[in-house]
Design a protein around this motif. Structure first.
Motif, PDB file in Angstrom:
ATOM      1  N   ILE A  64       6.635   2.340   5.343  1.00 33.43           N
ATOM      2  CA  ILE A  64       7.087   2.955   6.590  1.00 33.43           C
ATOM      3  C   ILE A  64       8.009   4.123   6.253  1.00 33.43           C
ATOM      4  O   ILE A  64       9.083   3.928   5.672  1.00 33.43           O
ATOM      5  N   ALA A  65       7.597   5.317   6.618  1.00 34.68           N
ATOM      6  CA  ALA A  65       8.418   6.496   6.333  1.00 34.68           C
ATOM      7  C   ALA A  65       9.761   6.385   7.051  1.00 34.68           C
ATOM      8  O   ALA A  65       9.804   6.023   8.228  1.00 34.68           O
TER       9      ALA A  65
ATOM     10  N   PRO B  13      14.224  -0.470   7.832  1.00 33.94           N
ATOM     11  CA  PRO B  13      13.698  -1.205   6.675  1.00 33.94           C
ATOM     12  C   PRO B  13      14.210  -0.686   5.337  1.00 33.94           C
ATOM     13  O   PRO B  13      14.352  -1.458   4.388  1.00 33.94           O
ATOM     14  N   GLN B  14      14.490   0.627   5.243  1.00 36.76           N
ATOM     15  CA  GLN B  14      15.014   1.177   3.989  1.00 36.76           C
ATOM     16  C   GLN B  14      16.373   0.569   3.654  1.00 36.76           C
ATOM     17  O   GLN B  14      16.675   0.275   2.500  1.00 36.76           O
ATOM     18  N   ALA B  15      17.211   0.380   4.696  1.00 35.71           N
ATOM     19  CA  ALA B  15      18.540  -0.191   4.479  1.00 35.71           C
ATOM     20  C   ALA B  15      18.450  -1.635   4.021  1.00 35.71           C
ATOM     21  O   ALA B  15      19.286  -2.107   3.241  1.00 35.71           O
TER      22      ALA B  15
ATOM     23  N   LYS C  83      20.229   7.253   6.990  1.00 35.59           N
ATOM     24  CA  LYS C  83      20.173   8.711   7.136  1.00 35.59           C
ATOM     25  C   LYS C  83      19.793   9.389   5.830  1.00 35.59           C
ATOM     26  O   LYS C  83      18.957  10.313   5.815  1.00 35.59           O
ATOM     27  N   ASN C  84      20.382   8.940   4.734  1.00 37.34           N
ATOM     28  CA  ASN C  84      20.104   9.561   3.448  1.00 37.34           C
ATOM     29  C   ASN C  84      18.695   9.244   2.946  1.00 37.34           C
ATOM     30  O   ASN C  84      18.140   9.996   2.135  1.00 37.34           O
ATOM     31  N   SER C  85      18.112   8.138   3.417  1.00 37.87           N
ATOM     32  CA  SER C  85      16.726   7.819   3.062  1.00 37.87           C
ATOM     33  C   SER C  85      15.782   8.905   3.554  1.00 37.87           C
ATOM     34  O   SER C  85      14.807   9.256   2.873  1.00 37.87           O
TER      35      SER C  85
ATOM     36  N   PHE D 153      12.005  -1.126  -3.481  1.00 40.65           N
ATOM     37  CA  PHE D 153      11.326  -1.526  -2.246  1.00 40.65           C
ATOM     38  C   PHE D 153      11.260  -0.359  -1.250  1.00 40.65           C
ATOM     39  O   PHE D 153      10.808  -0.541  -0.117  1.00 40.65           O
ATOM     40  N   SER D 154      11.691   0.814  -1.673  1.00 37.74           N
ATOM     41  CA  SER D 154      11.811   1.947  -0.754  1.00 37.74           C
ATOM     42  C   SER D 154      10.497   2.711  -0.610  1.00 37.74           C
ATOM     43  O   SER D 154       9.569   2.584  -1.418  1.00 37.74           O
TER      44      SER D 154
END
Length: 338
Positions: free
Chosen positions: A28-29, A36-38, A234-236, A268-269
């Protein structure tokens, strides 16, 4: 007792849902959904908690163990990005050795020279990719490492055993974040080495603030944690844009390549998945044990990597535990396929 077990079951279910969310982060971008990135920040602990729940329910002989066990099985492919089971390490007369290391503002200390002197002869170092470095110490580092060629640009340096035939950079902004590259000739083949440093999350400072406040002001600690997660989300998005620029450059390279550096993101990113679609994570092929490369206040993170394309055969991979930075040096040996 029954109410307590039911409460634990609900907690177990929440942990499983969070873990699955972490698995989905690869696909998921962050520009679409950043949460999900966090979750990736906490995946090592979520995986460990699932393992504990599996053992706990098995001990009680409850069928509920399938909940966490199934979740762990579902993520075996992604977990191997962080946990290595590669016991066979190889060597070859034609192998190349590369190290990536974020030296944590090396201009403030001179520990790296001592470290390089200490490991000299123990590990093959043909290339060293450094982040958060200044050019003040490059000459002494070249002497210590016996790597006589280098390229430096905005806090990033590549030291090379071989003469550099071309070089360049992909600068994202006016900060130390960016990517540099060199081309060298080895065994009559041109090889490109990339050294990148993606947008930081400031995790060390944020996590230390949370730990300082957790016992004295829990409300502020939870507020700090929400801010840390928000910044990561945000940084992702920023890192995704940075990786897009690097991948566009890679698309125009026809010779063998290695990509190393501080990615500031987990295995996992989304950006890890985008890069691993084209290149191979050397830890996944030859790593052993827990792949943590971050020594800051938020333990268990793997954010430093060495990738290589299909022209290389991985031989060995190691992470050296040293207290001289909040990152650990990452080393790989590999050889060009015939």
């Amino acid at each position: 007792m029954k109410w307590f077990l039911r409460l634990l079951l609900w907690v177990n279910g929440a942990i499983v849902l969070l873990t699955i969310t972490g698995y989905l982060a690869s696909y998921i971008a962050p520009s679409r959904i950043a949460f999900p990135q966090a979750v990736g920040l906490f995946m090592p602990w979520l995986l460990l908690t699932n393992l504990i729940f599996t053992i706990f329910w098995l001990f009680l002989r409850r069928r509920w163990f399938w909940l966490s066990f199934g979740c762990l099985v579902l993520g075996v492919g992604q977990s191997s990005r962080f946990i290595g089971f590669n016991f066979q390490q190889e060597s070859d007369a034609q192998q190349l050795g590369i190290c990536s290391f974020n030296s944590q503002s090396y201009n403030e200390s001179d520990h790296l020279n001592g470290f390089l002197a200490e490991i000299h002869g123990q590990h093959q170092l043909d290339f060293i990719c450094l982040q958060e470095i200044t050019d003040d110490h490059l000459e002494s580092l070249k002497k210590t490492s016996e790597l006589q060629h280098h390229y430096f640009h905005r806090g990033k340096a590549i030291l090379s055993k071989f003469p550099i035939i071309s070089q360049g950079n992909i600068q994202f902004d006016q900060s130390v974040n960016g990517c540099i590259w060199i081309d060298i000739v080895y065994d009559q083949k041109t090889i490109r080495i990339y050294n990148l440093h993606l947008k930081s999350n400031q995790v060390t400072r944020e996590a230390e603030t949370v730990l300082d406040d957790i016992n004295t002001n829990r409300a502020k600690a939870f507020s700090d944690m929400r801010r840390m997660v928000s910044n990561y989300q945000k940084n992702s998005v920023t890192r995704k844009d940075q990786v897009d620029r690097i991948l566009r450059d890679i698309d125009h390279v026809s010779h063998p390549m290695i990509l190393a550096g501080d990615f500031n993101d987990t295995p996992f990113s989304y950006i890890y998945q985008q890069i691993s679609n084209r290149l191979t994570d050397q830890f996944k092929k030859k790593g052993l044990g827990i792949g943590s490369t971050y020594a800051g206040a938020l333990p268990g993170l793997k954010i430093d990597y060495i990738f290589a394309d299909e022209n290389f055969e991985p031989l060995d991979h190691s992470i050296l535990k040293t207290p001289i930075s909040d990152h650990f040096p990452v080393l790989s040996t590999l050889k060009i396929k015939n």
